[in-house]
Scaffold this motif. Structure first.
Motif, PDB file in Angstrom:
ATOM      1  N   VAL A 197      27.349  84.017 -10.548  1.00 11.91           N
ATOM      2  CA  VAL A 197      27.743  85.338 -11.249  1.00 11.91           C
ATOM      3  C   VAL A 197      27.658  85.252 -12.581  1.00 11.91           C
ATOM      4  O   VAL A 197      28.412  84.442 -13.228  1.00 11.91           O
ATOM      5  N   LEU A 198      27.186  86.041 -13.445  1.00 12.72           N
ATOM      6  CA  LEU A 198      27.364  86.355 -14.875  1.00 12.72           C
ATOM      7  C   LEU A 198      27.749  87.503 -15.274  1.00 12.72           C
ATOM      8  O   LEU A 198      27.790  88.667 -15.002  1.00 12.72           O
ATOM      9  N   ILE A 199      29.210  87.156 -15.937  1.00 15.98           N
ATOM     10  CA  ILE A 199      29.930  88.294 -16.579  1.00 15.98           C
ATOM     11  C   ILE A 199      29.403  88.683 -17.714  1.00 15.98           C
ATOM     12  O   ILE A 199      29.440  87.880 -18.794  1.00 15.98           O
ATOM     13  N   ASP A 200      29.067  89.880 -17.935  1.00 17.31           N
ATOM     14  CA  ASP A 200      28.397  90.406 -18.868  1.00 17.31           C
ATOM     15  C   ASP A 200      29.438  90.495 -20.100  1.00 17.31           C
ATOM     16  O   ASP A 200      30.636  90.949 -20.131  1.00 17.31           O
ATOM     17  N   GLY A 201      28.908  90.269 -21.531  1.00 14.48           N
ATOM     18  CA  GLY A 201      29.718  90.702 -22.676  1.00 14.48           C
ATOM     19  C   GLY A 201      29.867  91.990 -22.589  1.00 14.48           C
ATOM     20  O   GLY A 201      28.774  92.865 -22.347  1.00 14.48           O
ATOM     21  N   GLU A 202      30.818  92.717 -23.523  1.00 17.14           N
ATOM     22  CA  GLU A 202      30.982  94.235 -23.761  1.00 17.14           C
ATOM     23  C   GLU A 202      31.494  94.292 -25.230  1.00 17.14           C
ATOM     24  O   GLU A 202      31.453  93.531 -25.873  1.00 17.14           O
ATOM     25  N   HIS A 203      32.041  95.661 -25.196  1.00 14.03           N
ATOM     26  CA  HIS A 203      32.626  95.941 -26.450  1.00 14.03           C
ATOM     27  C   HIS A 203      33.789  94.994 -27.023  1.00 14.03           C
ATOM     28  O   HIS A 203      34.575  94.353 -26.277  1.00 14.03           O
ATOM     29  N   ASP A 204      33.645  94.816 -28.514  1.00 20.57           N
ATOM     30  CA  ASP A 204      34.616  93.766 -29.076  1.00 20.57           C
ATOM     31  C   ASP A 204      36.016  93.960 -28.526  1.00 20.57           C
ATOM     32  O   ASP A 204      36.772  93.096 -28.321  1.00 20.57           O
ATOM     33  N   GLU A 205      36.324  95.363 -28.592  1.00 19.92           N
ATOM     34  CA  GLU A 205      37.648  95.557 -28.098  1.00 19.92           C
ATOM     35  C   GLU A 205      38.130  95.209 -26.549  1.00 19.92           C
ATOM     36  O   GLU A 205      39.371  95.171 -26.327  1.00 19.92           O
ATOM     37  N   LEU A 206      37.122  94.777 -25.978  1.00 20.76           N
ATOM     38  CA  LEU A 206      37.537  94.606 -24.470  1.00 20.76           C
ATOM     39  C   LEU A 206      37.277  93.032 -24.362  1.00 20.76           C
ATOM     40  O   LEU A 206      37.552  92.469 -23.190  1.00 20.76           O
ATOM     41  N   GLN A 207      36.457  92.419 -25.236  1.00 18.60           N
ATOM     42  CA  GLN A 207      35.964  90.960 -24.962  1.00 18.60           C
ATOM     43  C   GLN A 207      36.961  90.107 -24.750  1.00 18.60           C
ATOM     44  O   GLN A 207      37.085  89.152 -24.092  1.00 18.60           O
ATOM     45  N   THR A 208      38.132  90.061 -25.340  1.00 17.27           N
ATOM     46  CA  THR A 208      39.029  88.826 -25.144  1.00 17.27           C
ATOM     47  C   THR A 208      39.728  88.985 -23.846  1.00 17.27           C
ATOM     48  O   THR A 208      39.791  87.972 -23.210  1.00 17.27           O
ATOM     49  N   THR A 209      40.171  90.317 -23.369  1.00 14.12           N
ATOM     50  CA  THR A 209      40.468  90.373 -21.753  1.00 14.12           C
ATOM     51  C   THR A 209      39.299  89.975 -20.866  1.00 14.12           C
ATOM     52  O   THR A 209      39.624  89.321 -19.845  1.00 14.12           O
ATOM     53  N   ILE A 210      38.076  90.375 -21.186  1.00 12.58           N
ATOM     54  CA  ILE A 210      36.876  89.909 -20.330  1.00 12.58           C
ATOM     55  C   ILE A 210      36.912  88.269 -20.473  1.00 12.58           C
ATOM     56  O   ILE A 210      36.575  87.857 -19.268  1.00 12.58           O
ATOM     57  N   ASP A 211      37.102  87.695 -21.480  1.00 11.69           N
ATOM     58  CA  ASP A 211      37.130  86.324 -21.496  1.00 11.69           C
ATOM     59  C   ASP A 211      38.053  85.816 -20.549  1.00 11.69           C
ATOM     60  O   ASP A 211      37.911  84.737 -19.702  1.00 11.69           O
ATOM     61  N   LYS A 212      39.317  86.278 -20.616  1.00 11.55           N
ATOM     62  CA  LYS A 212      40.435  86.064 -19.959  1.00 11.55           C
ATOM     63  C   LYS A 212      40.292  85.881 -18.349  1.00 11.55           C
ATOM     64  O   LYS A 212      40.440  85.040 -17.645  1.00 11.55           O
ATOM     65  N   TRP A 213      39.815  86.984 -18.034  1.00 11.67           N
ATOM     66  CA  TRP A 213      39.396  87.319 -16.537  1.00 11.67           C
ATOM     67  C   TRP A 213      38.507  86.164 -16.111  1.00 11.67           C
ATOM     68  O   TRP A 213      38.360  85.896 -15.213  1.00 11.67           O
ATOM     69  N   THR A 214      37.485  86.166 -17.068  1.00 14.22           N
ATOM     70  CA  THR A 214      36.109  85.077 -16.665  1.00 14.22           C
ATOM     71  C   THR A 214      36.695  83.693 -16.454  1.00 14.22           C
ATOM     72  O   THR A 214      36.332  83.236 -15.625  1.00 14.22           O
ATOM     73  N   LEU A 215      37.451  83.106 -17.388  1.00 17.38           N
ATOM     74  CA  LEU A 215      38.003  81.941 -17.170  1.00 17.38           C
ATOM     75  C   LEU A 215      38.867  81.755 -16.050  1.00 17.38           C
ATOM     76  O   LEU A 215      38.814  80.906 -15.277  1.00 17.38           O
ATOM     77  N   ASP A 216      39.662  82.705 -15.584  1.00 14.94           N
ATOM     78  CA  ASP A 216      40.518  82.664 -14.410  1.00 14.94           C
ATOM     79  C   ASP A 216      39.551  82.432 -13.200  1.00 14.94           C
ATOM     80  O   ASP A 216      39.896  81.773 -12.245  1.00 14.94           O
ATOM     81  N   LEU A 217      38.373  83.211 -13.249  1.00 12.34           N
ATOM     82  CA  LEU A 217      37.378  83.224 -12.141  1.00 12.34           C
ATOM     83  C   LEU A 217      36.837  81.907 -12.080  1.00 12.34           C
ATOM     84  O   LEU A 217      36.649  81.375 -11.070  1.00 12.34           O
ATOM     85  N   ALA A 218      36.548  81.383 -13.370  1.00 14.00           N
ATOM     86  CA  ALA A 218      35.891  79.997 -13.115  1.00 14.00           C
ATOM     87  C   ALA A 218      36.988  78.900 -12.914  1.00 14.00           C
ATOM     88  O   ALA A 218      36.414  78.093 -12.325  1.00 14.00           O
ATOM     89  N   ALA A 219      38.223  79.084 -13.101  1.00 11.07           N
ATOM     90  CA  ALA A 219      39.067  78.151 -12.712  1.00 11.07           C
ATOM     91  C   ALA A 219      39.096  78.003 -11.035  1.00 11.07           C
ATOM     92  O   ALA A 219      39.383  77.213 -10.546  1.00 11.07           O
ATOM     93  N   ARG A 220      39.016  79.422 -10.504  1.00 13.72           N
ATOM     94  CA  ARG A 220      38.714  79.474  -8.973  1.00 13.72           C
ATOM     95  C   ARG A 220      37.667  78.962  -8.399  1.00 13.72           C
ATOM     96  O   ARG A 220      37.634  78.351  -7.255  1.00 13.72           O
TER      97      ARG A 220
END
Length: 222
Positions: free
Chosen positions: A138-161
């Motif tokens: 599963v590849l989580i796409d990068g998006e707009h700068d204003e959203l990317q910090t939260t996208i990274d947080k969600w992605t790291l939580d998924l990676a930990a799982r």
């Protein structure tokens, strides 16, 4: 005249130009044929993505469902089509997820820096679990700068799982290496992966491959 759903000449022109250039196919058979051609010329895998863009504002010229009903419908559509995309992938392939494709509520949660809601969390996990069971990444796409910090947080939580096997990643994040802050971000994510005990999956976008390598090799990533 300019609606391809009603203008067969325009629809044919778009299908034979833009659509065939950027889309894998209009149905499962066409997608399978496209992926097969890609692999026949030497590529070992493919990235398939459900390319949905969700407007953040609804049109005002028709009766609207309640915000809750619309949010659930958006997430359900995104879940169904993302699962179908994962079904078209084969072991070793990627399925790309764009969180904002899940609708305006997902966009708002990303913009506010909050956690995904219960239904969105369940849907994301269903996609990741389904992909893992099929040997698909599963590849989580990068998006707009204003959203990317939260996208990274969600992605790291998924990676930990899901990235619990050393040296093997199921969930990958996107790192836009042309950003000045990206080295710091990547280092911090490597440290978080080390401290939480998971493998960091990295997709580098526009990396400068001519840059002089660091004296100390970085920690291994997948």
């Amino acid at each position: 005249m300019f609606n391809p759903d009603h203008n067969p000449i325009l629809r044919y022109a778009l299908n034979k130009s833009l659509y065939e250039q950027f889309c894998a196919g209009q149905d499962a058979d066409e997608v399978a044929e496209t992926v097969a051609r890609v692999k026949d010329i030497g590529f070992t895998g493919a990235i398939l993505g459900y390319a949905r863009e969700t407007p953040t504002e609804m049109p005002q010229n028709r009766i609207q469902p309640t915000p809750e009903d619309k949010a659930d419908k958006d997430i359900s559509d995104w879940l169904e089509n993302s699962l179908e995309t994962a079904r078209l992938a084969r072991a070793g392939d990627f399925v790309a997820l764009k969180f904002t494709g899940a609708g305006s509520l997902a966009h708002e949660q990303l913009r506010n820096g909050s956690l995904p809601g219960p239904y969105l969390t369940e849907s994301i996990n269903r996609i990741c679990q389904f992909a893992r069971d099929r040997g698909v990444r599963v590849l989580i796409d990068g998006e707009h700068d204003e959203l990317q910090t939260t996208i990274d947080k969600w992605t790291l939580d998924l990676a930990a799982r899901y990235n619990t096997i050393a040296g093997k990643a199921i969930v990958f994040g996107t790192y836009q290496s042309y950003k000045k802050t990206m080295p710091e971000v990547l280092v911090s994510h490597l440290e978080e992966a080390r401290s939480r005990g998971f493998t960091l999956g990295v997709k580098l976008v526009r990396a400068n491959l001519t840059q002089t390598p660091a004296t100390t090799p970085p920690p291994p990533v997948s």
